[in-house]
Scaffold this motif. Structure first.
Motif, PDB file in Angstrom:
ATOM      1  N   ARG B   3     -19.081  37.039 -10.298  1.00  0.00           N
ATOM      2  CA  ARG B   3     -18.218  36.507  -9.251  1.00  0.00           C
ATOM      3  C   ARG B   3     -17.017  37.438  -9.039  1.00  0.00           C
ATOM      4  O   ARG B   3     -16.611  37.701  -7.896  1.00  0.00           O
ATOM      5  N   LEU B   4     -16.442  37.956 -10.134  1.00  0.00           N
ATOM      6  CA  LEU B   4     -15.320  38.886 -10.023  1.00  0.00           C
ATOM      7  C   LEU B   4     -15.755  40.148  -9.276  1.00  0.00           C
ATOM      8  O   LEU B   4     -15.048  40.637  -8.376  1.00  0.00           O
ATOM      9  N   THR B   6     -18.150  40.461  -7.126  1.00  0.00           N
ATOM     10  CA  THR B   6     -18.328  40.128  -5.710  1.00  0.00           C
ATOM     11  C   THR B   6     -16.986  40.092  -4.984  1.00  0.00           C
ATOM     12  O   THR B   6     -16.839  40.628  -3.881  1.00  0.00           O
ATOM     13  N   GLU B   7     -15.995  39.469  -5.638  1.00  0.00           N
ATOM     14  CA  GLU B   7     -14.678  39.358  -5.007  1.00  0.00           C
ATOM     15  C   GLU B   7     -14.019  40.724  -4.856  1.00  0.00           C
ATOM     16  O   GLU B   7     -13.424  41.035  -3.816  1.00  0.00           O
ATOM     17  N   LYS B  10     -15.105  42.878  -1.994  1.00  0.00           N
ATOM     18  CA  LYS B  10     -14.628  42.528  -0.645  1.00  0.00           C
ATOM     19  C   LYS B  10     -13.391  43.328  -0.250  1.00  0.00           C
ATOM     20  O   LYS B  10     -13.011  43.356   0.914  1.00  0.00           O
ATOM     21  N   SER B  38      -3.654  37.917 -11.536  1.00  0.00           N
ATOM     22  CA  SER B  38      -4.119  36.769 -10.749  1.00  0.00           C
ATOM     23  C   SER B  38      -2.948  35.904 -10.303  1.00  0.00           C
ATOM     24  O   SER B  38      -2.937  35.397  -9.180  1.00  0.00           O
TER      25      SER B  38
END
Lengths: 202, 202
Positions: B3-4, B6-7, B10, B38
């Protein structure tokens, strides 16, 4: 052979290796092809001259544009060199041209073989003899081109007073560009010369 | 981890390999550095909002430009996005801004989350409440940006009649360019919008 390589390397985009490839190609193809090329070069060198009217390089005099009666004769677009004339043709200019064949001012102090002076004298004669309504200055939008444009504009005003309209290409953001990647100096000029859409009543 | 990655992918300029390098960097540095990053991201996400006056993205409201009394308050430069505002600042614009935060027309038919509509309503309110003398349209000089500029100009005319002057950036050859390498469409527009130096008396 060394002399041929030296001459070939003077061509744009031709480095030592390309020059060698071209030279060996000529050698392999035999003397006929080489002589044909050299005669073709000589032929062009002898036949291409500045048009006596507009100073565009041409093999007929006056050039095909000056002798084309369908062009708008009252408007002259002044360009620095024949390549600029070609791109102005693509842009759809309908009038005639005057090619300076050299820049008149700039860092080099206008170092020149005298062609630009001859071209300017020809421009003066055209302004006296033809019915010219407007001269558009189409030199490069840089320091040297702006200097040239200014010098030509001043000469025209000396020669004709304010009888002839003198203009220059619009300066601004180029169609198709993106503001975020546009040079700030270009934007500053586009802001400075902004164009009114609705003019306001205050 | 997936998920990281993928983010991270972007983000602009971050491909799969860069994403992996960034992710492993964070893992190696331990949880503290990761949490700091974060939290910093969350902090910006929560504090950055469109300025309630000009719709520039800002962490104070009104933004530093709208609240700067040294700026020329009577002139607004309309831009599509915050990045365009930044380059206009570099170009030396002295007035204020209005940021559309999206284009209003164009091939996408103005598909938008409603921010551009809210920005337009804010612009209408400014034209009613502030003493605005001129609005300069600074959208991209392309099909979509021109469509947006036209739409905004028409709205302003509906809202204010001809009280407010509306203009757009000059279009033409960009300073520093060479004519011989300039797009014919750009040259055609520069010829069309040419600027008079001496205006002629005929």
């Amino acid at each position: 052979m060394a002399r041929l390589l030296t001459e070939l390397e003077k061509l744009p985009g031709v480095g030592p290796r390309t020059a060698e490839r071209l030279a060996y190609h000529l050698v392999r193809r035999g003397p006929d092809e080489g002589h044909q090329l050299s005669r073709a070069i000589d032929g062009v060198m002898e036949s291409i001259r500045p048009c006596s009217c507009c100073f565009h390089l041409t093999d007929q005099d006056p050039c095909s544009i000056c002798s084309d009666s369908d062009r708008e004769a009252g408007r002259l677009l002044v360009v620095s060199q024949p390549k600029d004339l070609e791109v102005m043709e693509k842009a759809g200019w309908q009038g005639r041209y005057h090619v300076l064949l050299g820049d008149l001012s700039g860092p080099s102090g206008g170092a020149d073989d005298g062609t630009a002076d001859a071209s300017l004298r020809a421009l003066q004669a055209r302004l006296q003899n033809e019915e010219i309504e407007e001269v558009v200055l189409g030199t490069n939008p840089d320091l040297e081109g702006d200097g040239t444009a200014l010098a030509v504009a001043e000469r025209i005003e000396q020669w004709t007073g304010t009888r002839v309209k003198v203009s220059r290409l619009a300066r601004g953001v180029p169609t198709g560009a993106a503001i975020e990647y546009t040079n700030p100096a270009v934007l500053a000029e586009a802001i400075q010369e902004r164009r009114a859409l609705y003019s306001g009543s205050q």
